[in-house]
Write an enzyme that holds these catalytic residues in place. Sequence first.
Site, mmCIF file in Angstrom:
data_model
loop_
_atom_site.group_PDB
_atom_site.id
_atom_site.type_symbol
_atom_site.label_atom_id
_atom_site.label_comp_id
_atom_site.label_asym_id
_atom_site.label_seq_id
_atom_site.Cartn_x
_atom_site.Cartn_y
_atom_site.Cartn_z
ATOM 1 N N ASP A 112 38.652 -14.703 22.106
ATOM 2 C CA ASP A 112 38.473 -15.159 23.377
ATOM 3 C C ASP A 112 39.933 -15.074 24.195
ATOM 4 O O ASP A 112 40.063 -13.987 24.349
ATOM 5 C CB ASP A 112 38.238 -16.861 23.025
ATOM 6 C CG ASP A 112 37.783 -17.680 24.383
ATOM 7 O OD1 ASP A 112 36.684 -17.456 24.761
ATOM 8 O OD2 ASP A 112 38.607 -18.487 24.552
ATOM 9 N N TYR A 216 42.799 -21.486 32.430
ATOM 10 C CA TYR A 216 41.750 -21.128 33.575
ATOM 11 C C TYR A 216 42.337 -21.384 34.882
ATOM 12 O O TYR A 216 42.005 -20.472 35.855
ATOM 13 C CB TYR A 216 40.420 -21.888 33.388
ATOM 14 C CG TYR A 216 39.885 -21.728 32.038
ATOM 15 C CD1 TYR A 216 38.828 -20.740 32.022
ATOM 16 C CD2 TYR A 216 39.945 -22.284 30.985
ATOM 17 C CE1 TYR A 216 37.985 -20.256 30.967
ATOM 18 C CE2 TYR A 216 39.528 -22.064 29.560
ATOM 19 C CZ TYR A 216 38.586 -20.994 29.709
ATOM 20 O OH TYR A 216 37.814 -20.784 28.522
ATOM 21 N N HIS A 275 29.536 -16.694 19.900
ATOM 22 C CA HIS A 275 30.971 -16.555 20.354
ATOM 23 C C HIS A 275 32.028 -16.601 19.475
ATOM 24 O O HIS A 275 32.989 -16.195 19.413
ATOM 25 C CB HIS A 275 30.964 -17.321 21.613
ATOM 26 C CG HIS A 275 32.500 -17.255 22.194
ATOM 27 N ND1 HIS A 275 32.687 -16.186 23.097
ATOM 28 C CD2 HIS A 275 33.364 -18.125 22.198
ATOM 29 C CE1 HIS A 275 34.072 -16.309 23.330
ATOM 30 N NE2 HIS A 275 34.527 -17.519 22.950
#
Length: 298
Positions: A112, A216, A275
């Site tokens: 990730d 982010y 994931h």
Amino acid sequence: MTTTTSVLPEVGVELREGYAEVGDQRLHYVEAGEGPLVVLLHGFPEFWFGWRKQIEPLAGAGFRVVAPDTRGYNLSSKPEELDSYAVDLLAADIRGLIGELGAESALLVGHDWGGSIAWTVAMNHPEVVDRLAILNAPHPRRLSEGLHHPSQLRRSWYFFFFAVPGLPEEVVQARDWHFFRHLLQEANPPYTPEELERYVEAWSQPGAASGMINYYRAAVRRSQKDAVAKLRPISAPTLVIWGERDSYLGSDLAEPHEDDVPNLDRVERLRDATHWVHHDEAERVNELLIEFFAPTAG
């Protein structure tokens, strides 16, 4: 740098715990084993504990395994400035960590966001990456391309939500971190209540909520056109492991472009993994990593 030793039931091997001073950042890490250095970079919203199922098998296979908390997470530094979370700086942290650990280079694994950092380390600092293994983290060019398609934009809604000032911190901490707990509970099998409590402890560290979310915010602030223009081919042999049931990243993002990763070993797709592939299919992931790293072990 090493300060304590401990054995956690979930890890199953003695851990040496320490801190490394890297530039103006202090990175917490755990390590186990002896041999060629393997550095494991966790994703969002995990911390070093996300690799609990990989540390013992890799150490037992003859590697020195180091799993840091990346900048902004758990016990590592959590700068307040948004610019401090630019991916180039996160990658420089890892280059510095490898040096502080007394190594010239390492076998690098990232999942990730840790995968995004690992891609960048391999591009910006190729001299410190012997081999690269990526778990459910698209190459930056593939991710940029994917975000131009409506299907991936729908999957990546959270990417833009986290860019909003202030509000995301309130949302993720509400109802005893329900938002983050829900993210992790996609895993198959689900994380246990005891495992989740370890995550809650890490998320609750002062400044950690903003530190994690700032990854982010910094990414959205960065010009994607400029970022793509700066991409360079990765020389290290590379393995991609991809859980096909990823709710957040389409499986079409798994394959990097040949020009970007000319030494791609292969893309190994695990059909039933989410994931959280390193949790769901830990035994298979460990086999793949040990096999891929074997040429450096002897």
